[in-house]
Design an enzyme around this catalytic site. Sequence first.
Site, mmCIF file in Angstrom:
data_model
loop_
_atom_site.group_PDB
_atom_site.id
_atom_site.type_symbol
_atom_site.label_atom_id
_atom_site.label_comp_id
_atom_site.label_asym_id
_atom_site.label_seq_id
_atom_site.Cartn_x
_atom_site.Cartn_y
_atom_site.Cartn_z
ATOM 1 N N LYS A 1 -10.248 -19.570 28.287
ATOM 2 C CA LYS A 1 -11.575 -20.113 28.020
ATOM 3 C C LYS A 1 -12.373 -20.002 29.314
ATOM 4 C CE LYS A 1 -14.000 -24.336 26.721
ATOM 5 N NZ LYS A 1 -13.900 -25.664 26.136
ATOM 6 N N LYS B 1 -12.138 -17.219 24.312
ATOM 7 C CA LYS B 1 -13.445 -17.840 24.089
ATOM 8 C C LYS B 1 -14.307 -17.704 25.332
ATOM 9 C CE LYS B 1 -15.298 -22.432 23.513
ATOM 10 N NZ LYS B 1 -15.050 -23.825 23.616
HETATM 11 C C1 PBG Z 1 -14.879 -28.822 24.425
HETATM 12 C C2 PBG Z 1 -15.398 -27.616 23.776
HETATM 13 C C3 PBG Z 1 -16.552 -26.869 24.076
HETATM 14 C C4 PBG Z 1 -16.645 -25.880 23.097
HETATM 15 C C5 PBG Z 1 -15.545 -26.014 22.273
HETATM 16 N N1 PBG Z 1 -14.781 -27.085 22.715
HETATM 17 C C6 PBG Z 1 -17.592 -27.070 25.108
HETATM 18 C C7 PBG Z 1 -17.340 -26.825 26.538
HETATM 19 O O1 PBG Z 1 -16.258 -26.419 26.969
HETATM 20 O O2 PBG Z 1 -18.277 -27.117 27.287
HETATM 21 C C8 PBG Z 1 -17.755 -24.869 22.987
HETATM 22 C C9 PBG Z 1 -17.979 -24.344 21.610
HETATM 23 C C10 PBG Z 1 -19.263 -23.626 21.435
HETATM 24 O O3 PBG Z 1 -20.048 -23.387 22.379
HETATM 25 O O4 PBG Z 1 -19.535 -23.267 20.276
HETATM 26 N N2 PBG Z 1 -14.446 -28.664 25.722
#
Ligand code: PBG
Length: 328
Positions: free
Chosen positions: A195, A248
């Site tokens: 991520k 992601k």
């Molecule tokens: C929680 C999380 C996030 C997303 C999914 N789980 C936000 C982040 O990491 O700031 C992002 C999902 C999206 O942008 O559609 N940590």
Amino acid sequence: MMELTNRPRRLRTSPALRKMVRETRMDKSSLIYPMFVREGENIKEEIPTMPGQYRYSLDRLPQALAEVADAGVPSVMLFGIPDHKDECGTGAWSEDGIIQRAFRLAKREVPDLYYIGDVCMCEYTSHGHCGILDGEYVDNDKTLEYLARIALSQVQAGADMVAPSDMMDGRVAAIREKLDENGYCTVPIMSYAAKYASSFYGPFRDAAGSAPAFGDRKSYQMDYHNRKEAVKEVFSDLDEGADIIMIKPALSYLDVIRDAAEQIDVPVAAYSVSGEYAMVKAAASLGYVDEESIICETATSIYRAGAGILLTYFAKELAKFMDQGRIG
Ligand code: PBG
């Protein structure tokens, strides 16, 4: 006529033939739809930066879930937006927290969907970071116990699968151990293995009110200059017991999806995030691109890169396009 042995255009002469020779096949069964639940009553409010996506209060949730099921999308990932936040994100694991109540209700009212819990703290902490702070630094090892507790509480409330998105080191192992100790050895973990620290999450943070109050997430989420590091993250999550790994965001990270798909034998998921959705909606609303074609092309490119599972805010639309045979 030229003497050409190879005429690739031969395989493009009719719609039936073009479909016959498609290299990328996809199916509605691979779609996961992310949804937001909040406190309150009779609320279905549109998220300003994500037109067409909503925050639902619990009483409005079953209807929305039924629509997802009717579209043929088999699974949803739920995000909770609590009214109260604190330093340790207590709302994330309390038995009557918003997400726990959402899972109980959803499982009772729309039992046919497959429910996935996003395991993280940022929607629940007053500082908006994804863990427990030590000064301004997120303390990795202290956070693990909390993540494990959050995962367990979601599973106890009915989540069929948990998906840690915090990017702490060792969280998959910590969650696996906690679930196993409590008799949930059959509940799978889908780890957000790679991520990236991404500006594509901007609209989500508006939707969930989870932007960090200071600093950024770069000390735990990955640097987008790195590709090999994603492979390392994927392998370490597999060692810790991840059943599915996720990359992601998706669109700017097709190379990373491809690497993961080639190097590992577990299912690879990709999360096409809020900013990807928002860009398509914005450009389409201005008439700069054709929305339906862009949805089809971008989603197909993610599968073509190697994803077998797609989390997307366009899940319902994609299910329809797959039914129509436009893609798939
Ligand atoms: C929680 C999380 C996030 C997303 C999914 N789980 C936000 C982040 O990491 O700031 C992002 C999902 C999206 O942008 O559609 N940590």
